[in-house]
Design an enzyme around this catalytic site. Structure first.
Site, PDB file in Angstrom:
ATOM      1  N   LEU A 109       0.871  -1.180   0.000  1.00  0.00           N
ATOM      2  CA  LEU A 109       0.000   0.000   0.000  1.00  0.00           C
ATOM      3  C   LEU A 109       0.903   1.224   0.000  1.00  0.00           C
ATOM      4  O   LEU A 109       1.800   1.330   0.842  1.00  0.00           O
ATOM      5  CB  LEU A 109      -0.885   0.039   1.252  1.00  0.00           C
ATOM      6  N   ASP A 110       0.696   2.142  -0.934  1.00  0.00           N
ATOM      7  CA  ASP A 110       1.528   3.346  -0.999  1.00  0.00           C
ATOM      8  C   ASP A 110       1.445   4.125   0.313  1.00  0.00           C
ATOM      9  O   ASP A 110       0.431   4.072   1.017  1.00  0.00           O
ATOM     10  CB  ASP A 110       1.087   4.237  -2.160  1.00  0.00           C
ATOM     11  N   PRO A 111       2.497   4.879   0.652  1.00  0.00           N
ATOM     12  CA  PRO A 111       2.521   5.611   1.928  1.00  0.00           C
ATOM     13  C   PRO A 111       1.318   6.521   2.152  1.00  0.00           C
ATOM     14  O   PRO A 111       0.835   6.643   3.284  1.00  0.00           O
ATOM     15  CB  PRO A 111       3.820   6.422   1.838  1.00  0.00           C
ATOM     16  N   GLU A 112       0.831   7.179   1.079  1.00  0.00           N
ATOM     17  CA  GLU A 112      -0.266   8.131   1.250  1.00  0.00           C
ATOM     18  C   GLU A 112      -1.638   7.459   1.297  1.00  0.00           C
ATOM     19  O   GLU A 112      -2.667   8.130   1.441  1.00  0.00           O
ATOM     20  CB  GLU A 112      -0.243   9.166   0.127  1.00  0.00           C
ATOM     21  N   VAL A 113      -1.671   6.134   1.192  1.00  0.00           N
ATOM     22  CA  VAL A 113      -2.924   5.376   1.229  1.00  0.00           C
ATOM     23  C   VAL A 113      -3.087   4.735   2.607  1.00  0.00           C
ATOM     24  O   VAL A 113      -2.136   4.186   3.158  1.00  0.00           O
ATOM     25  CB  VAL A 113      -2.934   4.275   0.144  1.00  0.00           C
TER      26      VAL A 113
END
Length: 305
Positions: free
Chosen positions: A38-42
């Site tokens: 999961l991307d950091p901003e998600v």
């Protein structure tokens, strides 16, 4: 030592590896793995496999995922999400678009579709990750990939603000789908530059956001010796596979020793993979596949002790 699957709520700002690193320190065990980045901003649910459950992480990743995504029309970015630099702008107002048009376009993205992965992604081309090309301002041809969208529909009103348009969608999809690319492609169909401005994963591999635990909650449960009560059994991560019940103790022993068998031991013809389950305990004994070179034979892929 824990053996099981733990649905974790990943907060924004953390990488999936950060979550694993923190849990290794808290639980004092190394055998921990996540089930897809999961991307950091998600934010959202991130199933974490502990102990022997790390053997089933690949199967959890194959299961469907559901997201809530905010799509912004009027601006496109280098990363296809809110973290990138603006590439293109075009003013949007209420006279340009309506809810019916948006809903009709969303329906066109259900089923098998083609996606070109974003430059800022970990997809490899010629042995290098795409984001490595992007950071060096290099261009490279990105191969199209087929992904599956089981369902996509709007879950919010359409709002207009500062010459942009915003609406939220719920997407249920298969492995490898880039939601930010989906947002960009939806914008193109609607005739506007677009990007994904917020994303939350609400379900993954059969695990729901509501049952997910924060890292702080996990730490507290571990310190009070009650984390075992929150673990999902390894079998939960294999519920999509065909299973065969095993009663005979000698056969169980052979399975646990990793022996190969003729396919005639099965009650019906199967394709790969499948599992053998102890009929008395309902614990998974092993994952088996059809032998790639001997189609009349089955062989173990993962054995659980």
């Amino acid at each position: 030592m824990y053996n099981g699957i733990l649905p974790v709520f990943k907060e924004r700002g953390l990488t999936s590896h950060d979550v694993v690193f923190k849990l290794r320190k808290i639980l004092k065990m190394k055998k921990i793995g996540h089930t897809g980045t999961l991307d950091p901003e998600v934010n959202g649910v991130l199933p974490i496999c502990l102990g022997d459950a790390t053997k089933v992480s690949d199967y959890i990743m194959e299961m469907g995922k559901t997201y809530h995504a905010m799509i912004t029309l009027g601006k496109s970015t280098t990363t296809e999400d809110q973290t990138g630099d603006i590439l293109e702008t075009r003013a949007v107002d209420k006279n340009d678009i309506n809810e019916d048009t948006i809903d009709q376009v969303l329906q066109q993205f259900e089923g098998h579709i083609q996606q070109i992965p974003p430059m800022y992604s970990s997809v490899k081309v010629n042995g290098r990750k795409l984001y490595e090309y992007a950071r060096n301002n290099e261009t490279v041809e990105r191969p199209k990939r087929q992904v599956f969208i089981k369902d996509i529909h709007r879950i919010s009103e359409v709002t207009f603000q500062e010459q942009t348009c915003h609406f939220e969608v719920e997407v249920t999809c298969g492995k490898g789908t880039y939601i930010r690319t989906l947002a960009t492609d939806i914008g193109l169909k609607l005739g506007f530059p677009a990007h994904m401005s917020r994303l939350t994963r609400i379900a993954s591999g059969g695990f729901q956001l509501e049952s997910s635990l924060t890292i702080d909650q996990i730490k507290e449960l571990h310190e009070h010796d009650s984390l075992h009560n929150e673990l999902f059994p390894i079998e939960y991560g294999l519920k999509g596979l065909k299973s065969f019940q095993v009663k005979d103790s000698n056969f169980k022993k052979k399975i646990c020793n990793g022996q190969k068998f003729h396919k005639k031991v099965l009650s019906q013809n199967v394709k790969e993979p499948f599992i053998f389950v102890d009929s008395s305990t309902q614990k998974v004994l092993a994952i088996y596949i059809v032998h790639p070179d001997k189609p009349y034979e089955i062989k173990p892929k993962k054995v659980f002790n």
